[in-house]
Design an enzyme around this catalytic site. Structure first.
Site, PDB file in Angstrom:
ATOM      1  N   THR A 165       3.605   3.470   5.491  1.00 27.25           N
ATOM      2  CA  THR A 165       3.450   3.027   3.909  1.00 27.25           C
ATOM      3  C   THR A 165       4.071   4.315   3.320  1.00 27.25           C
ATOM      4  O   THR A 165       4.629   5.243   3.466  1.00 27.25           O
ATOM      5  CB  THR A 165       2.051   3.268   3.555  1.00 27.25           C
ATOM      6  OG1 THR A 165       1.252   4.642   3.805  1.00 27.25           O
ATOM      7  CG2 THR A 165       1.177   2.155   4.205  1.00 27.25           C
ATOM      8  N   ILE A 222       1.092  11.616   9.865  1.00 33.70           N
ATOM      9  CA  ILE A 222       1.403  12.215   8.500  1.00 33.70           C
ATOM     10  C   ILE A 222       2.703  12.371   8.276  1.00 33.70           C
ATOM     11  O   ILE A 222       3.779  12.583   9.028  1.00 33.70           O
ATOM     12  CB  ILE A 222       1.049  13.619   8.514  1.00 33.70           C
ATOM     13  CG1 ILE A 222      -0.602  13.825   9.013  1.00 33.70           C
ATOM     14  CG2 ILE A 222       1.131  14.248   6.980  1.00 33.70           C
ATOM     15  CD1 ILE A 222      -1.659  12.848   8.268  1.00 33.70           C
ATOM     16  N   LYS A 223       3.223  11.359   7.045  1.00 31.03           N
ATOM     17  CA  LYS A 223       4.366  11.304   6.226  1.00 31.03           C
ATOM     18  C   LYS A 223       4.858  12.602   5.638  1.00 31.03           C
ATOM     19  O   LYS A 223       4.108  12.480   4.595  1.00 31.03           O
ATOM     20  CB  LYS A 223       4.673  10.022   5.887  1.00 31.03           C
ATOM     21  CG  LYS A 223       5.886   9.315   6.132  1.00 31.03           C
ATOM     22  CD  LYS A 223       6.305   7.984   5.359  1.00 31.03           C
ATOM     23  CE  LYS A 223       7.455   7.242   5.460  1.00 31.03           C
ATOM     24  NZ  LYS A 223       7.161   5.904   4.543  1.00 31.03           N
ATOM     25  N   LEU A 224       5.881  13.274   5.821  1.00 24.80           N
ATOM     26  CA  LEU A 224       6.419  14.495   5.127  1.00 24.80           C
ATOM     27  C   LEU A 224       7.760  14.236   4.605  1.00 24.80           C
ATOM     28  O   LEU A 224       8.607  13.749   5.324  1.00 24.80           O
ATOM     29  CB  LEU A 224       6.015  15.649   6.127  1.00 24.80           C
ATOM     30  CG  LEU A 224       4.645  15.888   6.449  1.00 24.80           C
ATOM     31  CD1 LEU A 224       4.835  17.271   7.429  1.00 24.80           C
ATOM     32  CD2 LEU A 224       4.016  16.357   5.256  1.00 24.80           C
ATOM     33  N   ALA A 277       0.807   7.663   6.691  1.00 23.72           N
ATOM     34  CA  ALA A 277       0.602   8.013   5.540  1.00 23.72           C
ATOM     35  C   ALA A 277       0.959   9.107   4.832  1.00 23.72           C
ATOM     36  O   ALA A 277       1.196  10.138   5.562  1.00 23.72           O
ATOM     37  CB  ALA A 277      -1.086   8.307   5.680  1.00 23.72           C
TER      38      ALA A 277
END
Length: 218
Positions: free
Chosen positions: A27, A82-84, A56
Site C-alpha cells: 500500500t 514498514i515502507k520507507l 505500510a
C-alpha cells in the site's frame, strides 16, 4: 517470482486472495486515501487475511518520526513491513528499524545505486518503479536486471519488488529479469487472467459438450 497486490481496497484483495496465488500486499498513502478507510484498522485487517508481507508506508519526513511511526505500525501485526522512502532520512530510519528486527521495504527506487544503498542499510525489500522509469523513456526491465546483478554479486539477501506495474508485459519483464516479487494492481491481475484464445477454446468445448448431452453425435 511471488505475486503481491498493490491496492488498499479490501474487496480487491479478498478477490485476488481467493484465487490462491497472493503472497503479500503493498500500500502507499495515495492508495490509503483512495480506500477511504482508517489506515491502521485497514492494515490490520489486510494482514489478518493475507498472512504474508503487508507494506505500510510512513508519512513522516524525518528519520526520528519515521522510526516512531514504523515501530507503531510494526506492532499492529507480525507480517507488517514498514515502507520507507529512498531518502537520506529514510536510510537512517531503515538502519535503525532493521536492527530492531522490523522489516523494511525501501520505496521510490529509480536507480541501481539507490537499491544498493537501501540494501546496505539493511532493507529486506527494495521497490524499483518500473512503470515510472518507462514513462521518462528509460527501461524498467534494465533497472530490475541491473539491481539483480548487483545483489547476486554482493550475495545480498534484499528482495526486489517490481512496482509501478502498468500492464501484464511489466509482470513478464519483472519475472524474466530477476525480480523476486511483482506487486500488481487489481486491474492488471484481471488482464493477466484473460486471453482471447482461452475464451474461444472454452466456448468451443462448451458448445460441443452441450451437443453431446443432447445426443447430437456425428
Amino acid at each position: 517470482m511471488d505475486l503481491f497486490i498493490d491496492t488498499a481496497v479490501y474487496k480487491e484483495i479478498e478477490e485476488i486472495y481467493s484465487w490462491g496465488i497472493l503472497k503479500g500486499v503493498t500500500t502507499n498513502p495515495s492508495l490509503i486515501y483512495q480506500s477511504n478507510e482508517n489506515f491502521e484498522s485497514l492494515i490490520q485487517k489486510i494482514a489478518r487475511l493475507v498472512k504474508g508481507p503487508v507494506s505500510a508506508e510512513v508519512s513522516s519526513d524525518t528519520s526520528e518520526k519515521m522510526i516512531l511511526q514504523g515501530r507503531k505500525l510494526a506492532s499492529l501485526d507480525e507480517n507488517i513491513v514498514i515502507k520507507l522512502p529512498m531518502t537520506e532520512e529514510g536510510l537512517k530510519a531503515t538502519s535503525v528499524l532493521t536492527k530492531e528486527n522490523i522489516q523494511v521495504n525501501v520505496t521510490l527506487i529509480f536507480s541501481p545505486t539507490q537499491a544498493l544503498l537501501a540494501s546496505q542499510a539493511g532493507a529486506q525489500y527494495v521497490s524499483p518503479f518500473i512503470g515510472r522509469i518507462d514513462d521518462i523513456s528509460y527501461d524498467g526491465s534494465d533497472l530490475i536486471k541491473n539491481i539483480k546483478k548487483i545483489f547476486v554479486q554482493d550475495h545480498a539477501p534484499t528482495k526486489i519488488i517490481a512496482a509501478s506495474v502498468r500492464h501484464p508485459k511489466h509482470v513478464l519483464d519483472a519475472a524474466t529479469n530477476g525480480a523476486d516479487i511483482a506487486t500488481i494492481p487489481y486491474k492488471v491481475f484481471k488482464q493477466m487472467l484473460k486471453h482471447p484464445l482461452t475464451d474461444s477454446g472454452l466456448e468451443g468445448f462448451n458448445k460441443d459438450w452441450n451437443k453431446y448431452l443432447k445426443g447430437d453425435t456425428k
